[in-house]
Design an enzyme around this catalytic site. Structure first.
Site, mmCIF file in Angstrom:
data_model
loop_
_atom_site.group_PDB
_atom_site.id
_atom_site.type_symbol
_atom_site.label_atom_id
_atom_site.label_comp_id
_atom_site.label_asym_id
_atom_site.label_seq_id
_atom_site.Cartn_x
_atom_site.Cartn_y
_atom_site.Cartn_z
ATOM 1 N N ASP A 178 16.979 -1.241 -13.701
ATOM 2 C CA ASP A 178 17.915 -2.341 -13.448
ATOM 3 C C ASP A 178 17.403 -3.556 -14.230
ATOM 4 O O ASP A 178 16.482 -3.430 -15.059
ATOM 5 C CB ASP A 178 18.077 -2.599 -11.941
ATOM 6 C CG ASP A 178 16.850 -3.253 -11.305
ATOM 7 O OD1 ASP A 178 15.807 -3.383 -11.997
ATOM 8 O OD2 ASP A 178 16.929 -3.635 -10.130
ATOM 9 N N GLY B 281 12.425 -3.921 -9.913
ATOM 10 C CA GLY B 281 11.449 -4.974 -9.642
ATOM 11 C C GLY B 281 10.248 -4.458 -8.878
ATOM 12 O O GLY B 281 9.094 -4.706 -9.239
ATOM 13 N N THR B 282 10.510 -3.716 -7.821
ATOM 14 C CA THR B 282 9.427 -3.169 -6.990
ATOM 15 C C THR B 282 9.201 -1.670 -7.202
ATOM 16 O O THR B 282 8.166 -1.148 -6.797
ATOM 17 C CB THR B 282 9.770 -3.347 -5.501
ATOM 18 O OG1 THR B 282 11.017 -2.661 -5.253
ATOM 19 C CG2 THR B 282 9.909 -4.816 -5.136
ATOM 20 N N GLY B 283 10.199 -0.981 -7.734
ATOM 21 C CA GLY B 283 10.180 0.482 -7.809
ATOM 22 C C GLY B 283 10.659 1.122 -6.519
ATOM 23 O O GLY B 283 10.915 2.336 -6.468
ATOM 24 N N GLY C 175 13.494 0.426 -4.514
ATOM 25 C CA GLY C 175 14.920 0.772 -4.467
ATOM 26 C C GLY C 175 15.204 2.020 -5.298
ATOM 27 O O GLY C 175 15.954 2.918 -4.860
ATOM 28 N N HIS D 26 0.040 17.642 -6.972
ATOM 29 C CA HIS D 26 0.335 18.057 -5.594
ATOM 30 C C HIS D 26 1.823 18.159 -5.276
ATOM 31 O O HIS D 26 2.231 19.039 -4.529
ATOM 32 C CB HIS D 26 -0.300 17.087 -4.593
ATOM 33 C CG HIS D 26 -1.787 17.134 -4.580
ATOM 34 N ND1 HIS D 26 -2.547 16.681 -3.532
ATOM 35 C CD2 HIS D 26 -2.675 17.594 -5.501
ATOM 36 C CE1 HIS D 26 -3.832 16.853 -3.792
ATOM 37 N NE2 HIS D 26 -3.938 17.400 -5.000
ATOM 38 N N ASN D 27 2.618 17.197 -5.775
ATOM 39 C CA ASN D 27 4.044 17.117 -5.401
ATOM 40 C C ASN D 27 4.962 17.644 -6.488
ATOM 41 O O ASN D 27 6.170 17.720 -6.280
ATOM 42 C CB ASN D 27 4.465 15.671 -5.097
ATOM 43 C CG ASN D 27 3.503 14.910 -4.231
ATOM 44 O OD1 ASN D 27 2.996 13.866 -4.634
ATOM 45 N ND2 ASN D 27 3.237 15.416 -3.044
ATOM 46 N N ARG E 208 7.620 -5.856 -11.259
ATOM 47 C CA ARG E 208 7.100 -7.121 -10.737
ATOM 48 C C ARG E 208 5.805 -6.914 -9.967
ATOM 49 O O ARG E 208 5.260 -7.852 -9.382
ATOM 50 C CB ARG E 208 8.150 -7.784 -9.820
ATOM 51 C CG ARG E 208 9.409 -8.181 -10.578
ATOM 52 C CD ARG E 208 10.519 -8.676 -9.655
ATOM 53 N NE ARG E 208 11.744 -8.915 -10.401
ATOM 54 C CZ ARG E 208 12.965 -8.934 -9.871
ATOM 55 N NH1 ARG E 208 13.123 -8.728 -8.575
ATOM 56 N NH2 ARG E 208 14.022 -9.148 -10.631
ATOM 57 N N ARG F 80 -0.603 26.225 -1.392
ATOM 58 C CA ARG F 80 -0.264 25.261 -0.330
ATOM 59 C C ARG F 80 0.691 24.188 -0.836
ATOM 60 O O ARG F 80 1.551 23.709 -0.093
ATOM 61 C CB ARG F 80 -1.527 24.644 0.276
ATOM 62 C CG ARG F 80 -2.284 23.694 -0.626
ATOM 63 C CD ARG F 80 -3.596 23.262 0.043
ATOM 64 N NE ARG F 80 -4.282 22.191 -0.685
ATOM 65 C CZ ARG F 80 -4.981 22.377 -1.794
ATOM 66 N NH1 ARG F 80 -5.075 23.580 -2.334
ATOM 67 N NH2 ARG F 80 -5.593 21.355 -2.373
ATOM 68 N N HIS F 81 0.567 23.825 -2.099
ATOM 69 C CA HIS F 81 1.460 22.801 -2.653
ATOM 70 C C HIS F 81 2.873 23.364 -2.859
ATOM 71 O O HIS F 81 3.859 22.686 -2.595
ATOM 72 C CB HIS F 81 0.894 22.252 -3.961
ATOM 73 C CG HIS F 81 -0.416 21.551 -3.773
ATOM 74 N ND1 HIS F 81 -0.583 20.553 -2.855
ATOM 75 C CD2 HIS F 81 -1.624 21.736 -4.364
ATOM 76 C CE1 HIS F 81 -1.842 20.132 -2.887
ATOM 77 N NE2 HIS F 81 -2.495 20.839 -3.796
HETATM 78 C C1 RB5 Z 1 16.412 -6.859 -7.934
HETATM 79 O O1 RB5 Z 1 16.308 -8.210 -7.668
HETATM 80 C C2 RB5 Z 1 15.463 -6.049 -7.075
HETATM 81 O O2 RB5 Z 1 15.928 -6.043 -5.761
HETATM 82 C C3 RB5 Z 1 15.329 -4.646 -7.609
HETATM 83 O O3 RB5 Z 1 14.874 -4.700 -8.925
HETATM 84 C C4 RB5 Z 1 14.358 -3.742 -6.874
HETATM 85 O O4 RB5 Z 1 13.134 -4.339 -6.682
HETATM 86 C C5 RB5 Z 1 14.882 -3.080 -5.672
HETATM 87 O O5 RB5 Z 1 14.201 -2.317 -4.995
#
Ligand code: RB5
Length: 144
Positions: free
Chosen positions: A8, A66-68, A70, A98-99, A109, A133-134
């Site tokens: 995104d 941003g966080t990975g 979502g 493993h996965n 971010r 096991r995996h």
């Molecule tokens: C976008 O602002 C942010 O929400 C998206 O990049 C992400 O971090 C969602 O999990």
């Protein structure tokens, strides 16, 4: 190895860096967008990449927001996808062994861009251990 990549707006710059890095290394990689830094909705790109991997068109997927978080929530809703959010190379290595994770999620971010490239490299080069096991646990994931 055929790789699908998507992001995104929060992961747009990192996507371009990872794309250039992997193309330099000779990987076959398709960019599923987003194609600008304008605000957009991460589930759209997670779904497109996850379905391309689950359908067998691509071997692996990489998703950046941003966080990975979502991206990983969305990708893991697609049957057959094992998406792993990684912020370190140990986890990138372990989740392949493993996965047998088939999608890597990164938080632009959260981690620096050089670490993101190191995580991508580690994740792409590590094979599934294929331990009994995996395999058993991965099969169990299909019924969760
Ligand atoms: C976008 O602002 C942010 O929400 C998206 O990049 C992400 O971090 C969602 O999990």
């Amino acid at each position: 190895m055929r790789i699908a990549i998507g992001a995104d707006h929060g992961g747009f710059d990192y996507k371009n860096k990872i794309l250039a890095h992997l193309k330099d290394k000779g990987y076959e990689i398709k960019d599923f967008g987003t194609y600008s830094s304008d605000s957009c909705d991460y589930p759209v790109f997670a779904k497109a990449v996850a379905e391309a991997v689950a359908g067998g068109e691509f071997d692996r997927g990489i998703l950046i927001c941003g966080t990975g978080i979502g991206m990983s929530i969305a990708a893991n809703k697609v049957k057959g996808i094992r998406a792993a959010l990684c912020s370190d190379t140990f986890s990138a290595h372990a989740t392949r062994e493993h996965n047998d994770s088939n999608v890597l999620c990164l938080g632009a971010r959260v981690i620096g861009d050089q670490l993101a490239l190191d995580i991508v490299d580690m994740w792409l080069k590590t094979d599934f251990s294929a331990g009994e096991r995996h395999i058993r646990r991965i099969k169990m994931l299909e019924d969760v």
